[in-house]
Write a protein that holds these residues in place. Sequence first.
Motif, PDB file in Angstrom:
ATOM      1  N   LYS A  14       0.854  -1.196   0.000  1.00  0.00           N
ATOM      2  CA  LYS A  14       0.000   0.000   0.000  1.00  0.00           C
ATOM      3  C   LYS A  14       0.886   1.240   0.000  1.00  0.00           C
ATOM      4  O   LYS A  14       1.914   1.277   0.671  1.00  0.00           O
ATOM      5  CB  LYS A  14      -0.915  -0.002   1.234  1.00  0.00           C
ATOM      6  CG  LYS A  14      -1.905  -1.163   1.251  1.00  0.00           C
ATOM      7  CD  LYS A  14      -3.071  -0.901   0.312  1.00  0.00           C
ATOM      8  CE  LYS A  14      -4.097  -2.022   0.313  1.00  0.00           C
ATOM      9  NZ  LYS A  14      -3.634  -3.269  -0.314  1.00  0.00           N
ATOM     10  N   TYR A  19     -12.629  -8.130  -0.586  1.00  0.00           N
ATOM     11  CA  TYR A  19     -12.306  -7.401   0.655  1.00  0.00           C
ATOM     12  C   TYR A  19     -13.601  -7.028   1.355  1.00  0.00           C
ATOM     13  O   TYR A  19     -14.549  -6.580   0.707  1.00  0.00           O
ATOM     14  CB  TYR A  19     -11.530  -6.117   0.352  1.00  0.00           C
ATOM     15  CG  TYR A  19     -10.125  -6.332  -0.167  1.00  0.00           C
ATOM     16  CD1 TYR A  19      -9.110  -6.768   0.682  1.00  0.00           C
ATOM     17  CD2 TYR A  19      -9.813  -6.074  -1.495  1.00  0.00           C
ATOM     18  CE1 TYR A  19      -7.818  -6.939   0.200  1.00  0.00           C
ATOM     19  CE2 TYR A  19      -8.528  -6.239  -1.979  1.00  0.00           C
ATOM     20  CZ  TYR A  19      -7.534  -6.672  -1.118  1.00  0.00           C
ATOM     21  OH  TYR A  19      -6.263  -6.831  -1.586  1.00  0.00           O
ATOM     22  N   ALA A  70     -12.202  -7.755  -5.515  1.00  0.00           N
ATOM     23  CA  ALA A  70     -10.962  -7.298  -6.141  1.00  0.00           C
ATOM     24  C   ALA A  70     -10.508  -8.261  -7.238  1.00  0.00           C
ATOM     25  O   ALA A  70      -9.991  -7.833  -8.268  1.00  0.00           O
ATOM     26  CB  ALA A  70      -9.873  -7.142  -5.086  1.00  0.00           C
ATOM     27  N   SER A 105      -6.159   1.592 -12.554  1.00  0.00           N
ATOM     28  CA  SER A 105      -6.081   1.622 -11.096  1.00  0.00           C
ATOM     29  C   SER A 105      -7.283   0.913 -10.482  1.00  0.00           C
ATOM     30  O   SER A 105      -8.409   1.080 -10.941  1.00  0.00           O
ATOM     31  CB  SER A 105      -6.041   3.080 -10.638  1.00  0.00           C
ATOM     32  OG  SER A 105      -5.856   3.126  -9.250  1.00  0.00           O
ATOM     33  N   GLY A 106      -7.017   0.103  -9.480  1.00  0.00           N
ATOM     34  CA  GLY A 106      -8.112  -0.577  -8.780  1.00  0.00           C
ATOM     35  C   GLY A 106      -8.543  -1.877  -9.430  1.00  0.00           C
ATOM     36  O   GLY A 106      -9.483  -2.515  -8.962  1.00  0.00           O
ATOM     37  N   CYS A 107      -7.854  -2.325 -10.485  1.00  0.00           N
ATOM     38  CA  CYS A 107      -8.294  -3.531 -11.180  1.00  0.00           C
ATOM     39  C   CYS A 107      -7.843  -4.809 -10.476  1.00  0.00           C
ATOM     40  O   CYS A 107      -8.267  -5.902 -10.839  1.00  0.00           O
ATOM     41  CB  CYS A 107      -7.807  -3.524 -12.627  1.00  0.00           C
ATOM     42  SG  CYS A 107      -6.032  -3.726 -12.775  1.00  0.00           S
ATOM     43  N   GLY A 108      -6.989  -4.685  -9.491  1.00  0.00           N
ATOM     44  CA  GLY A 108      -6.630  -5.865  -8.703  1.00  0.00           C
ATOM     45  C   GLY A 108      -5.202  -6.351  -8.868  1.00  0.00           C
ATOM     46  O   GLY A 108      -4.861  -7.450  -8.427  1.00  0.00           O
ATOM     47  N   LYS A 109      -4.343  -5.540  -9.430  1.00  0.00           N
ATOM     48  CA  LYS A 109      -2.961  -5.967  -9.681  1.00  0.00           C
ATOM     49  C   LYS A 109      -2.211  -6.261  -8.382  1.00  0.00           C
ATOM     50  O   LYS A 109      -1.587  -7.310  -8.224  1.00  0.00           O
ATOM     51  CB  LYS A 109      -2.211  -4.867 -10.461  1.00  0.00           C
ATOM     52  CG  LYS A 109      -2.867  -4.445 -11.755  1.00  0.00           C
ATOM     53  CD  LYS A 109      -2.060  -3.403 -12.491  1.00  0.00           C
ATOM     54  CE  LYS A 109      -1.961  -2.063 -11.785  1.00  0.00           C
ATOM     55  NZ  LYS A 109      -3.235  -1.313 -11.705  1.00  0.00           N
ATOM     56  N   THR A 110      -2.305  -5.292  -7.465  1.00  0.00           N
ATOM     57  CA  THR A 110      -1.591  -5.462  -6.196  1.00  0.00           C
ATOM     58  C   THR A 110      -2.153  -6.649  -5.426  1.00  0.00           C
ATOM     59  O   THR A 110      -1.408  -7.428  -4.824  1.00  0.00           O
ATOM     60  CB  THR A 110      -1.684  -4.168  -5.372  1.00  0.00           C
ATOM     61  OG1 THR A 110      -1.039  -3.119  -6.084  1.00  0.00           O
ATOM     62  CG2 THR A 110      -1.015  -4.332  -4.015  1.00  0.00           C
ATOM     63  N   THR A 111      -3.470  -6.788  -5.484  1.00  0.00           N
ATOM     64  CA  THR A 111      -4.096  -7.915  -4.807  1.00  0.00           C
ATOM     65  C   THR A 111      -3.545  -9.235  -5.353  1.00  0.00           C
ATOM     66  O   THR A 111      -3.200 -10.145  -4.589  1.00  0.00           O
ATOM     67  CB  THR A 111      -5.625  -7.844  -5.005  1.00  0.00           C
ATOM     68  OG1 THR A 111      -6.078  -6.564  -4.561  1.00  0.00           O
ATOM     69  CG2 THR A 111      -6.331  -8.941  -4.230  1.00  0.00           C
ATOM     70  N   HIS A 162       2.274   0.667 -14.273  1.00  0.00           N
ATOM     71  CA  HIS A 162       1.448   1.549 -15.076  1.00  0.00           C
ATOM     72  C   HIS A 162       2.242   2.092 -16.251  1.00  0.00           C
ATOM     73  O   HIS A 162       1.714   2.758 -17.117  1.00  0.00           O
ATOM     74  CB  HIS A 162       1.039   2.783 -14.243  1.00  0.00           C
ATOM     75  CG  HIS A 162      -0.180   2.591 -13.444  1.00  0.00           C
ATOM     76  ND1 HIS A 162      -0.187   2.651 -12.075  1.00  0.00           N
ATOM     77  CD2 HIS A 162      -1.454   2.322 -13.815  1.00  0.00           C
ATOM     78  CE1 HIS A 162      -1.409   2.450 -11.642  1.00  0.00           C
ATOM     79  NE2 HIS A 162      -2.196   2.245 -12.675  1.00  0.00           N
TER      80      HIS A 162
HETATM   81  N1  LIG Z   1      -7.388  -3.804   2.219  1.00  0.00           N
HETATM   82  C1  LIG Z   1      -8.411  -3.495   1.404  1.00  0.00           C
HETATM   83  N2  LIG Z   1      -9.652  -3.362   1.898  1.00  0.00           N
HETATM   84  C2  LIG Z   1     -10.693  -3.058   1.090  1.00  0.00           C
HETATM   85  N3  LIG Z   1     -10.574  -2.875  -0.210  1.00  0.00           N
HETATM   86  C3  LIG Z   1      -9.372  -2.998  -0.778  1.00  0.00           C
HETATM   87  C4  LIG Z   1      -8.225  -3.303   0.005  1.00  0.00           C
HETATM   88  N4  LIG Z   1      -7.156  -3.368  -0.809  1.00  0.00           N
HETATM   89  C5  LIG Z   1      -7.612  -3.108  -2.052  1.00  0.00           C
HETATM   90  N5  LIG Z   1      -8.944  -2.882  -2.015  1.00  0.00           N
HETATM   91  C6  LIG Z   1      -9.792  -2.630  -3.206  1.00  0.00           C
HETATM   92  O1  LIG Z   1      -9.652  -3.715  -4.090  1.00  0.00           O
HETATM   93  C7  LIG Z   1      -9.568  -3.257  -5.409  1.00  0.00           C
HETATM   94  C8  LIG Z   1      -8.279  -3.740  -6.038  1.00  0.00           C
HETATM   95  O2  LIG Z   1      -7.206  -3.111  -5.368  1.00  0.00           O
HETATM   96  P1  LIG Z   1      -5.696  -3.263  -5.790  1.00  0.00           P
HETATM   97  O3  LIG Z   1      -4.862  -2.526  -4.820  1.00  0.00           O
HETATM   98  O4  LIG Z   1      -5.384  -4.688  -5.996  1.00  0.00           O
HETATM   99  O5  LIG Z   1      -5.692  -2.507  -7.185  1.00  0.00           O
HETATM  100  P2  LIG Z   1      -4.484  -2.084  -8.111  1.00  0.00           P
HETATM  101  O6  LIG Z   1      -4.763  -2.652  -9.436  1.00  0.00           O
HETATM  102  O7  LIG Z   1      -3.212  -2.442  -7.488  1.00  0.00           O
HETATM  103  O8  LIG Z   1      -4.650  -0.531  -8.167  1.00  0.00           O
HETATM  104  P3  LIG Z   1      -3.529   0.597  -8.279  1.00  0.00           P
HETATM  105  O9  LIG Z   1      -3.048   0.605  -9.673  1.00  0.00           O
HETATM  106  O10 LIG Z   1      -4.254   1.848  -7.937  1.00  0.00           O
HETATM  107  O11 LIG Z   1      -2.449   0.251  -7.312  1.00  0.00           O
HETATM  108  C9  LIG Z   1      -9.708  -1.762  -5.363  1.00  0.00           C
HETATM  109  O12 LIG Z   1     -11.045  -1.423  -5.617  1.00  0.00           O
HETATM  110  C10 LIG Z   1      -9.324  -1.416  -3.939  1.00  0.00           C
HETATM  111  O13 LIG Z   1     -10.051  -0.279  -3.535  1.00  0.00           O
END
Ligand SMILES: Nc1ncnc2c1ncn2[C@@H]1O[C@H](COP(=O)(O)OP(=O)(O)OP(=O)(O)O)[C@@H](O)[C@H]1O
Lengths: 384, 259
Positions: free
Chosen positions: A383, B31, B40, B60-66, B220
């Motif tokens: 994060k 989540y 996610a 952003s927010g598509c779930g990559k980090t997840t 990105h």
């Molecule tokens: N700990 C959490 N609790 C609730 N929702 C979460 C949590 N972590 C991520 N999310 C939600 O899950 C979704 C996917 O998040 P994620 O961080 O995987 O996206 P991302 O592709 O990495 O985005 P970014 O490019 O902005 O980093 C988003 O809608 C985010 O708001």
Amino acid sequence: MIGIALKMLFRDKAKYFGIIMGVTLASLVITQQGAIFTGLMSRTFAVLTDMGGPDIWVMDPKVQFIDDVKPLQDTALYRARSVEGVAWASPLYKGMTRARMDDGQFQNCNIIGLEDSTLTGGPPRMVKGKVEDLRRADAVIVDRVGAETRLARKGPGGKPVPLDVGDVMELNDHRAVVVGISDNTRSFQSNPTIYTTYSRATTFVPRERKLLSFVVVKAVPGLDLHVLCDRLERETGMAAYTKEEFKWKTVMYFVQNTGIPINFGIAVGLGFIIGTVITGFMFYSFTVDNLRYFGTLKAMGASNNRLMGMIVVQSMVVATLGFGLGVGLAAAFGASAKNSPLAFRLPWQLLFISGSAVAIICTLSAMLSMRKVVTLEPAIVFKG
Amino acid sequence: MDTLTATPTIEPGAKADRPVAVYCKGITKTYGSGQSAVRALRGVDVDVRTGELMMLVGPSGCGKTTLISIIAGVLDRDEGECTVLGKDFKVLGPSGTTQFRATNVGFVFQAFNLIPTLTLAENVAVPLLINRVRRADAIEQACEMLKKVGLGDRTKDIPTRLSGGQQQRVAISRALVHKPKLLVCDEPTSALDHVTGQKVMELLRSVAAGNDLSLVVVTHDARIFEFADRIAEMDDGRIVSMTTGKGHQHSSFDASHAK
Ligand SMILES: Nc1ncnc2c1ncn2[C@@H]1O[C@H](COP(=O)(O)OP(=O)(O)OP(=O)(O)O)[C@@H](O)[C@H]1O
Ligand SMILES: [Mg+2]
């Protein structure tokens, strides 16, 4: 990992200093206030501390503490002497008298009357003169602090001149000649102490029906003191305490009947609470500041146990340093107050108590931090 | 030759013949719960081959980090299958997974996450210390590693005196020092300018080459796509396309870069 934990702590100067401050403050306040309290309490039995010879004190059963004199019949002495196991028994007079000063004012003094023949229970240390000089006419011995302060005379220019050997005093309208200066333990009320013989003491005080304050007893060698105390109580109907018991009885009287322990208790309690709050807050905020890095370590495969180990090490270090500093400062304070009227006594039990308090403070702080780290999700490292 | 398709496809890529390092099928992750629940991941199928550099891209927010959190074993999946180097984290359990990360996974973060109170050498030594390598040995290996990324003369410096690119090189050293099998990088170049970002990717590319190291890089940054063997594009919790990148072309570059 321990090295890493310590470097994280030591190199965060501001937090490190703050945490140490908290622990130091707590241990300083607890140790210092505790030492003053212990010092004050030990002054309550100064008379007992200074009287080396006798093992056992015999008195009226209603006596509550050393200054609570309830005179005995003269026959009490003979009854005590007749008990088996008593090597010797001596009468002791303990009371108050008034010394008339040059300016017409009166000064209250403790007066201790020693058995005329043996002079048992004399001063612990003599600065000038000898105990035996009490056998001379009108002789008294005055304690050094009393002689230098409350009993001092006004010299030329108003400067106090200590009372000295050869000086004449007036005690309860009777002439008394100073034949010696003794070195005594400071007493609680800090009145001067005057030693004289038993029979002369009775002339220095207002006439009363009964005058015998205590019978002081020496046990035959090898006899258990408690056994002799029991025997004395059974056979004479009086109360008999060993010196240690009588000290405790005196201290407990002050503890239970004065506000002193409460006052010190409040100071110590405040020291503990403030120390806990500062240390806990600073330590917790140190952990929270580093939470991102604890999370990184966790993601990189450091187990909860190892992270907790890091926190334990950090808290043990600050506990040890803070405790050392606090006790060091308290001891320095005590040393600097050595020649002042301030009471200060630092027995190992007190170090144990303040050490335990510091241990509790640091354990609580560490537990707060550990909880934070253990519940930390390693996924937070990604994060932003 | 790059293809973008609307339906999820698995392009074999240049390293299709290599053994599978990461295998995911039907992974979901939600989540929270009830009204505030966020889905996610909605069923992700992906595999990463040994020695492959796969990029994860998408809005952003598509779930990559997840997704990389699950692959790296720092986050539990809800459903689906996932094995990393043949191990399933659900079978390994929490402490087994922690141990697995310690030995097999390296991490590179957008914000570097170097411990500011430690020297570069100490920072890089951390994964070795976690693996109970003796302190002196760990520091020595850390210095070796820093030398490889061109920071051999700064081992006793602290991270905050370094530029962003230098800090990321330190972070990469730390991620690689214990010779992991999987490297996950979340936006490793986002905090860096273009040139520095390119250099960092070249470095990552070079260390991946010749090793049995698989890399998953979330980004990105379109300008670094060229370093990928394959590019997985995500949208709304799914992989929507898989493209073969030009990463293998950097292989010749690798040899010259590896010092
Ligand atoms: N700990 C959490 N609790 C609730 N929702 C979460 C949590 N972590 C991520 N999310 C939600 O899950 C979704 C996917 O998040 P994620 O961080 O995987 O996206 P991302 O592709 O990495 O985005 P970014 O490019 O902005 O980093 C988003 O809608 C985010 O708001
Ligand atoms: Mg992300």
